[in-house]
Design a protein around this motif. Sequence first.
Motif, PDB file in Angstrom:
ATOM      1  N   LEU A 140     -46.939 -51.422  14.765  1.00  0.00           N
ATOM      2  CA  LEU A 140     -47.411 -51.632  13.396  1.00  0.00           C
ATOM      3  C   LEU A 140     -47.922 -53.050  13.166  1.00  0.00           C
ATOM      4  O   LEU A 140     -48.675 -53.294  12.212  1.00  0.00           O
ATOM      5  CB  LEU A 140     -46.288 -51.308  12.413  1.00  0.00           C
ATOM      6  N   ALA A 141     -47.546 -53.992  14.033  1.00  0.00           N
ATOM      7  CA  ALA A 141     -48.087 -55.352  13.921  1.00  0.00           C
ATOM      8  C   ALA A 141     -49.598 -55.360  14.088  1.00  0.00           C
ATOM      9  O   ALA A 141     -50.277 -56.280  13.608  1.00  0.00           O
ATOM     10  CB  ALA A 141     -47.433 -56.258  14.952  1.00  0.00           C
ATOM     11  N   ARG A 142     -50.137 -54.345  14.741  1.00  0.00           N
ATOM     12  CA  ARG A 142     -51.589 -54.283  14.956  1.00  0.00           C
ATOM     13  C   ARG A 142     -52.350 -54.195  13.637  1.00  0.00           C
ATOM     14  O   ARG A 142     -53.508 -54.634  13.560  1.00  0.00           O
ATOM     15  CB  ARG A 142     -51.936 -53.065  15.824  1.00  0.00           C
ATOM     16  N   VAL A 143     -51.744 -53.602  12.610  1.00  0.00           N
ATOM     17  CA  VAL A 143     -52.432 -53.447  11.325  1.00  0.00           C
ATOM     18  C   VAL A 143     -51.824 -54.380  10.270  1.00  0.00           C
ATOM     19  O   VAL A 143     -51.944 -54.134   9.075  1.00  0.00           O
ATOM     20  CB  VAL A 143     -52.388 -51.989  10.838  1.00  0.00           C
ATOM     21  N   THR A 144     -51.195 -55.446  10.720  1.00  0.00           N
ATOM     22  CA  THR A 144     -50.559 -56.400   9.811  1.00  0.00           C
ATOM     23  C   THR A 144     -51.217 -57.761   9.986  1.00  0.00           C
ATOM     24  O   THR A 144     -51.338 -58.262  11.104  1.00  0.00           O
ATOM     25  CB  THR A 144     -49.046 -56.515  10.112  1.00  0.00           C
ATOM     26  N   ASP A 145     -51.650 -58.354   8.879  1.00  0.00           N
ATOM     27  CA  ASP A 145     -52.336 -59.641   8.951  1.00  0.00           C
ATOM     28  C   ASP A 145     -51.366 -60.810   9.085  1.00  0.00           C
ATOM     29  O   ASP A 145     -51.648 -61.770   9.797  1.00  0.00           O
ATOM     30  CB  ASP A 145     -53.220 -59.817   7.713  1.00  0.00           C
ATOM     31  N   ARG A 146     -50.256 -60.754   8.374  1.00  0.00           N
ATOM     32  CA  ARG A 146     -49.234 -61.783   8.473  1.00  0.00           C
ATOM     33  C   ARG A 146     -47.858 -61.131   8.417  1.00  0.00           C
ATOM     34  O   ARG A 146     -47.630 -60.217   7.617  1.00  0.00           O
ATOM     35  CB  ARG A 146     -49.341 -62.828   7.349  1.00  0.00           C
ATOM     36  N   ILE A 147     -46.950 -61.617   9.238  1.00  0.00           N
ATOM     37  CA  ILE A 147     -45.561 -61.140   9.250  1.00  0.00           C
ATOM     38  C   ILE A 147     -44.698 -62.300   8.790  1.00  0.00           C
ATOM     39  O   ILE A 147     -44.607 -63.325   9.459  1.00  0.00           O
ATOM     40  CB  ILE A 147     -45.154 -60.670  10.659  1.00  0.00           C
ATOM     41  N   ALA A 166     -48.987 -65.533  16.615  1.00  0.00           N
ATOM     42  CA  ALA A 166     -50.047 -66.020  15.729  1.00  0.00           C
ATOM     43  C   ALA A 166     -50.013 -65.370  14.358  1.00  0.00           C
ATOM     44  O   ALA A 166     -50.601 -65.886  13.409  1.00  0.00           O
ATOM     45  CB  ALA A 166     -51.416 -65.785  16.369  1.00  0.00           C
ATOM     46  N   LYS A 167     -49.318 -64.252  14.246  1.00  0.00           N
ATOM     47  CA  LYS A 167     -49.226 -63.573  12.950  1.00  0.00           C
ATOM     48  C   LYS A 167     -47.949 -63.917  12.189  1.00  0.00           C
ATOM     49  O   LYS A 167     -47.763 -63.479  11.053  1.00  0.00           O
ATOM     50  CB  LYS A 167     -49.299 -62.054  13.148  1.00  0.00           C
ATOM     51  N   LEU A 168     -47.068 -64.684  12.798  1.00  0.00           N
ATOM     52  CA  LEU A 168     -45.764 -64.957  12.193  1.00  0.00           C
ATOM     53  C   LEU A 168     -45.784 -66.207  11.331  1.00  0.00           C
ATOM     54  O   LEU A 168     -46.394 -67.210  11.691  1.00  0.00           O
ATOM     55  CB  LEU A 168     -44.706 -65.126  13.283  1.00  0.00           C
ATOM     56  N   ALA A 169     -45.108 -66.140  10.196  1.00  0.00           N
ATOM     57  CA  ALA A 169     -44.930 -67.293   9.317  1.00  0.00           C
ATOM     58  C   ALA A 169     -43.486 -67.302   8.834  1.00  0.00           C
ATOM     59  O   ALA A 169     -42.956 -66.277   8.424  1.00  0.00           O
ATOM     60  CB  ALA A 169     -45.871 -67.215   8.125  1.00  0.00           C
ATOM     61  N   SER A 368     -52.623 -69.090  13.392  1.00  0.00           N
ATOM     62  CA  SER A 368     -51.187 -69.310  13.336  1.00  0.00           C
ATOM     63  C   SER A 368     -50.771 -69.999  12.050  1.00  0.00           C
ATOM     64  O   SER A 368     -51.435 -70.916  11.594  1.00  0.00           O
ATOM     65  CB  SER A 368     -50.721 -70.177  14.526  1.00  0.00           C
ATOM     66  N   LEU A 369     -49.686 -69.511  11.457  1.00  0.00           N
ATOM     67  CA  LEU A 369     -49.128 -70.146  10.286  1.00  0.00           C
ATOM     68  C   LEU A 369     -47.747 -70.708  10.570  1.00  0.00           C
ATOM     69  O   LEU A 369     -46.923 -70.868   9.695  1.00  0.00           O
ATOM     70  CB  LEU A 369     -49.043 -69.143   9.124  1.00  0.00           C
ATOM     71  N   LEU A 370     -47.488 -71.007  11.819  1.00  0.00           N
ATOM     72  CA  LEU A 370     -46.173 -71.524  12.178  1.00  0.00           C
ATOM     73  C   LEU A 370     -45.909 -72.865  11.528  1.00  0.00           C
ATOM     74  O   LEU A 370     -44.757 -73.299  11.419  1.00  0.00           O
ATOM     75  CB  LEU A 370     -46.045 -71.629  13.697  1.00  0.00           C
ATOM     76  N   ASP A 371     -46.948 -73.573  11.085  1.00  0.00           N
ATOM     77  CA  ASP A 371     -46.734 -74.874  10.475  1.00  0.00           C
ATOM     78  C   ASP A 371     -46.064 -74.767   9.112  1.00  0.00           C
ATOM     79  O   ASP A 371     -45.687 -75.759   8.515  1.00  0.00           O
ATOM     80  CB  ASP A 371     -48.043 -75.651  10.344  1.00  0.00           C
ATOM     81  N   LEU A 372     -45.918 -73.530   8.589  1.00  0.00           N
ATOM     82  CA  LEU A 372     -45.206 -73.357   7.335  1.00  0.00           C
ATOM     83  C   LEU A 372     -43.752 -73.775   7.434  1.00  0.00           C
ATOM     84  O   LEU A 372     -43.075 -73.995   6.442  1.00  0.00           O
ATOM     85  CB  LEU A 372     -45.265 -71.886   6.873  1.00  0.00           C
ATOM     86  N   THR A 373     -43.246 -73.855   8.671  1.00  0.00           N
ATOM     87  CA  THR A 373     -41.851 -74.255   8.847  1.00  0.00           C
ATOM     88  C   THR A 373     -41.662 -75.731   8.601  1.00  0.00           C
ATOM     89  O   THR A 373     -40.536 -76.208   8.487  1.00  0.00           O
ATOM     90  CB  THR A 373     -41.369 -73.911  10.266  1.00  0.00           C
ATOM     91  N   LYS A 374     -42.725 -76.478   8.565  1.00  0.00           N
ATOM     92  CA  LYS A 374     -42.611 -77.929   8.456  1.00  0.00           C
ATOM     93  C   LYS A 374     -42.360 -78.349   7.020  1.00  0.00           C
ATOM     94  O   LYS A 374     -42.778 -77.691   6.091  1.00  0.00           O
ATOM     95  CB  LYS A 374     -43.887 -78.603   9.000  1.00  0.00           C
TER      96      LYS A 374
END
Length: 374
Positions: A140-147, A166-169, A368-374
């Motif tokens: 289902l991650a295939r049809v998900t823009d952001r997790i 790359a889809k994880l925040a 990638s939105l991993l920088d949201l952790t900062k």
Amino acid sequence: MKILHVAQKTKGGVATHMAQLVVAQAAEHGVGNVVIVVGEDERHFFEAIPQSTLRLFRSSARRPGAFAGMARFAHRVIAAERPDILHIHSTFAGVLIRARYLFMRAERRPAIVYCAHGWAFNMQIPAWQKRIYVAIERLLARVTDRILCISRFEQDSAIAVGLPAAKLAMVYNGLPPLDGDVAPAAGFESTTLNLLFIGRTTPQKGLPDLFAAMALLGDRAIHLHTVGDRMDETRSARSNITEHGWKPRELLPGYIAAADAIVMPSRWEGFGLAAIEAMRQARPVVASDADALPEIVRPGISGYLYPRGNVAALADVLAGLDRAELRALGRSGRDLFLAEFTEERMIAKVAHLYRGIAATQPAKKVDSLLDLTK
């Protein structure tokens, strides 16, 4: 921007999270641009949000007929509202809603944000079930823009099982500040050290471990209060335990104010909302070291940790609690809450996530939105 939230079951922290986002988003984008799909039987959890945003399906029960009815209703609302962002909450809605888009071209569906609010594959279940849950999430991650992950533990777990990094925040849950002083709830004796458990009696929350630990404390001046589901009478009929039953969420601050510490004996925990509820009111937390809890309950700062499932270790921690030390931990825990776990911070990061998605439309390029952790 038009936003549509949908969940199959919301009782507990999911309802709190959704209501916070809806109120903020309605204020920013206009009430007509925010819609929330939840069960009619859970409407009472959303009394604080604009009622015109609600679209109610019949039942949030977890049985095949109710699942099918929920999915049909939600897809009708999605088709009618045509949201720019479809924000799906928790596992069952995540499966029921996203599955349909596996057979649809990307340009024909809204941008999808999904938050599991605790991965099903992290539960204490047989290995074969974990493999099934992982396979479903990867598909289902295939049809998900952001997790959206609610803790670093959740994010790391997702990466470990092969979900696309790359889809994880990661965005921590947050709470608003309380206005003014909170009057303590009645029924707490000042002659004893008062502990508080908030939650359900599901295996996840570990309440039997806490009851067993209280039995080991003998006649020490320590009393446990619980708010939530009641245990069966044979296990709860003890002189050092008082069960208050379910209380409206707006009354919880009074119970926290009356307690010296909050106890969270969880067996698994994707986040731990009760911990930050306690820290908001300068109350320390005694918690298991399960999953994401060490990110919130930090020894020497906001509370104490013990090995999950170890009743003797929990009893030892409880037996050694000191009121003066608890007050000091409560003060430093509140400082941590203000730094990392406020509603304002959470809402701002989710809004940033949405803007990142909108900037990629219609191409839906994933950054990638991993920088949201900062």
